[in-house]
Scaffold this motif. Sequence first.
Motif, PDB file in Angstrom:
ATOM      1  N   ASP A  43      94.092   7.284  55.186  1.00  0.00           N
ATOM      2  CA  ASP A  43      92.722   7.812  55.201  1.00  0.00           C
ATOM      3  C   ASP A  43      91.926   7.324  56.411  1.00  0.00           C
ATOM      4  OD1 ASP A  43      93.265   9.085  52.752  1.00  0.00           O
ATOM      5  OD2 ASP A  43      92.734   7.276  51.652  1.00  0.00           O
ATOM      6  N   ALA A  44      92.569   7.307  57.576  1.00  0.00           N
ATOM      7  CA  ALA A  44      91.889   6.875  58.792  1.00  0.00           C
ATOM      8  C   ALA A  44      90.870   7.898  59.266  1.00  0.00           C
ATOM      9  CB  ALA A  44      92.911   6.603  59.890  1.00  0.00           C
ATOM     10  N   GLY A  45      90.954   9.112  58.735  1.00  0.00           N
ATOM     11  CA  GLY A  45      90.005  10.143  59.149  1.00  0.00           C
ATOM     12  C   GLY A  45      90.151  10.445  60.625  1.00  0.00           C
ATOM     13  N   ASP A  46      89.049  10.812  61.257  1.00  0.00           N
ATOM     14  CA  ASP A  46      89.030  11.118  62.681  1.00  0.00           C
ATOM     15  C   ASP A  46      88.626   9.848  63.419  1.00  0.00           C
ATOM     16  OD1 ASP A  46      89.009  12.450  65.094  1.00  0.00           O
ATOM     17  OD2 ASP A  46      87.025  13.313  64.792  1.00  0.00           O
ATOM     18  N   SER A  47      89.611   9.004  63.722  1.00  0.00           N
ATOM     19  CA  SER A  47      89.330   7.684  64.296  1.00  0.00           C
ATOM     20  C   SER A  47      90.095   7.463  65.584  1.00  0.00           C
ATOM     21  CB  SER A  47      89.707   6.580  63.303  1.00  0.00           C
ATOM     22  OG  SER A  47      88.967   6.699  62.111  1.00  0.00           O
ATOM     23  N   THR A  48      89.500   6.678  66.475  1.00  0.00           N
ATOM     24  CA  THR A  48      90.166   6.257  67.706  1.00  0.00           C
ATOM     25  C   THR A  48      89.750   4.826  68.027  1.00  0.00           C
ATOM     26  OG1 THR A  48      88.410   7.007  69.182  1.00  0.00           O
ATOM     27  CG2 THR A  48      90.146   8.588  68.697  1.00  0.00           C
ATOM     28  N   VAL A  49      90.641   4.124  68.686  1.00  0.00           N
ATOM     29  CA  VAL A  49      90.313   2.814  69.223  1.00  0.00           C
ATOM     30  C   VAL A  49      91.061   2.660  70.537  1.00  0.00           C
ATOM     31  CG1 VAL A  49      92.125   1.566  67.952  1.00  0.00           C
ATOM     32  CG2 VAL A  49      90.125   0.329  68.796  1.00  0.00           C
ATOM     33  N   THR A  50      90.387   2.095  71.514  1.00  0.00           N
ATOM     34  CA  THR A  50      90.998   1.813  72.805  1.00  0.00           C
ATOM     35  C   THR A  50      91.137   0.310  72.938  1.00  0.00           C
ATOM     36  OG1 THR A  50      89.973   3.781  73.768  1.00  0.00           O
ATOM     37  CG2 THR A  50      90.782   2.103  75.305  1.00  0.00           C
ATOM     38  N   LEU A  51      92.358  -0.126  73.247  1.00  0.00           N
ATOM     39  CA  LEU A  51      92.628  -1.545  73.452  1.00  0.00           C
ATOM     40  C   LEU A  51      92.892  -1.801  74.922  1.00  0.00           C
ATOM     41  CD1 LEU A  51      95.142  -2.279  70.537  1.00  0.00           C
ATOM     42  CD2 LEU A  51      92.646  -2.513  70.532  1.00  0.00           C
ATOM     43  N   SER A  52      92.559  -2.988  75.358  1.00  0.00           N
ATOM     44  CA  SER A  52      92.816  -3.444  76.716  1.00  0.00           C
ATOM     45  C   SER A  52      93.730  -4.660  76.625  1.00  0.00           C
ATOM     46  CB  SER A  52      91.486  -3.812  77.378  1.00  0.00           C
ATOM     47  OG  SER A  52      91.689  -4.317  78.654  1.00  0.00           O
ATOM     48  N   PHE A  53      94.780  -4.692  77.461  1.00  0.00           N
ATOM     49  CA  PHE A  53      95.715  -5.818  77.434  1.00  0.00           C
ATOM     50  C   PHE A  53      96.528  -5.833  78.716  1.00  0.00           C
ATOM     51  CE2 PHE A  53      97.449  -2.150  75.301  1.00  0.00           C
ATOM     52  CZ  PHE A  53      98.701  -1.994  75.859  1.00  0.00           C
ATOM     53  N   SER A  54      97.222  -6.949  78.928  1.00  0.00           N
ATOM     54  CA  SER A  54      98.078  -7.116  80.101  1.00  0.00           C
ATOM     55  C   SER A  54      99.419  -7.701  79.683  1.00  0.00           C
ATOM     56  CB  SER A  54      97.435  -8.065  81.112  1.00  0.00           C
ATOM     57  OG  SER A  54      96.232  -7.539  81.592  1.00  0.00           O
ATOM     58  N   PHE A  55     100.427  -7.387  80.472  1.00  0.00           N
ATOM     59  CA  PHE A  55     101.768  -7.919  80.253  1.00  0.00           C
ATOM     60  C   PHE A  55     102.145  -8.881  81.365  1.00  0.00           C
ATOM     61  CE2 PHE A  55     102.209  -3.636  78.303  1.00  0.00           C
ATOM     62  CZ  PHE A  55     102.681  -3.994  77.058  1.00  0.00           C
ATOM     63  N   LYS A  56     103.002  -9.828  81.007  1.00  0.00           N
ATOM     64  CA  LYS A  56     103.721 -10.609  82.008  1.00  0.00           C
ATOM     65  C   LYS A  56     104.958  -9.793  82.379  1.00  0.00           C
ATOM     66  CE  LYS A  56     102.443 -15.028  79.965  1.00  0.00           C
ATOM     67  NZ  LYS A  56     102.963 -16.246  79.303  1.00  0.00           N
ATOM     68  N   ARG A  57     105.593 -10.149  83.453  1.00  0.00           N
ATOM     69  CA  ARG A  57     106.796  -9.421  83.880  1.00  0.00           C
ATOM     70  C   ARG A  57     107.928  -9.497  82.864  1.00  0.00           C
ATOM     71  NH1 ARG A  57     106.969 -10.880  90.311  1.00  0.00           N
ATOM     72  NH2 ARG A  57     105.135  -9.643  90.820  1.00  0.00           N
ATOM     73  N   ALA A  70      85.653   1.985  70.145  1.00  0.00           N
ATOM     74  CA  ALA A  70      86.156   2.414  68.838  1.00  0.00           C
ATOM     75  C   ALA A  70      85.211   3.424  68.216  1.00  0.00           C
ATOM     76  CB  ALA A  70      86.320   1.212  67.909  1.00  0.00           C
ATOM     77  N   LYS A  71      85.799   4.443  67.626  1.00  0.00           N
ATOM     78  CA  LYS A  71      85.068   5.420  66.815  1.00  0.00           C
ATOM     79  C   LYS A  71      85.909   5.576  65.558  1.00  0.00           C
ATOM     80  CE  LYS A  71      84.324  10.247  66.486  1.00  0.00           C
ATOM     81  NZ  LYS A  71      85.585  10.860  66.276  1.00  0.00           N
ATOM     82  N   VAL A  72      85.472   4.923  64.497  1.00  0.00           N
ATOM     83  CA  VAL A  72      86.271   4.881  63.286  1.00  0.00           C
ATOM     84  C   VAL A  72      85.489   5.479  62.126  1.00  0.00           C
ATOM     85  CG1 VAL A  72      87.530   3.389  61.685  1.00  0.00           C
ATOM     86  CG2 VAL A  72      87.478   2.823  64.116  1.00  0.00           C
ATOM     87  N   ALA A  73      86.133   6.396  61.426  1.00  0.00           N
ATOM     88  CA  ALA A  73      85.527   7.006  60.240  1.00  0.00           C
ATOM     89  C   ALA A  73      85.491   5.974  59.120  1.00  0.00           C
ATOM     90  CB  ALA A  73      86.336   8.228  59.818  1.00  0.00           C
ATOM     91  N   GLY A  74      84.373   5.914  58.411  1.00  0.00           N
ATOM     92  CA  GLY A  74      84.278   5.013  57.270  1.00  0.00           C
ATOM     93  C   GLY A  74      83.390   3.816  57.537  1.00  0.00           C
ATOM     94  N   ASP A  75      83.488   2.855  56.632  1.00  0.00           N
ATOM     95  CA  ASP A  75      82.625   1.673  56.673  1.00  0.00           C
ATOM     96  C   ASP A  75      83.219   0.579  57.565  1.00  0.00           C
ATOM     97  OD1 ASP A  75      84.748   0.722  55.168  1.00  0.00           O
ATOM     98  OD2 ASP A  75      83.628   0.594  53.298  1.00  0.00           O
TER      99      ASP A  75
END
Length: 120
Positions: A43-57, A70-75
């Motif tokens: 029941d995530a509805g119409d939701s989005t989240v953007t994460l930022s991260f980095s990797f080591k080699r 983040a745009k998340v449906a619900g409480d």
Amino acid sequence: MAATLIIAGGMLVGTVLPLHAATLNTMDDVGAAIQACWTPPPDAGDSTVTLSFSFKRDGTLIGAPRPTAAKVAGDDKARKSFIDAAVAAVKNCTPLSFSPTLAQGIGGNVFTLQFVSPKK
């Protein structure tokens, strides 16, 4: 310069890679591998989240992924659950196995990844 991957629930079917087994050659491969680790909450509805991260080699994370939008449906509970699921997907999928060419260019760069709830 930030690289961007967009992951949508249900996309990339057929390109799912076995976790930790395949050597990843492109950022599309990285996106598919992380997608294979993500299970959006029910029941995530119409939701989005953007994460930022980095990797080591070596395919491990540099620090924890952090939500940048983040745009998340619900409480508040639904919001936390959706964001936590996206962060868990990235954390649980690492370390990834990068090809030498990809590893050479990936280390320390900041990437953004957008998780989109599946359309019902």
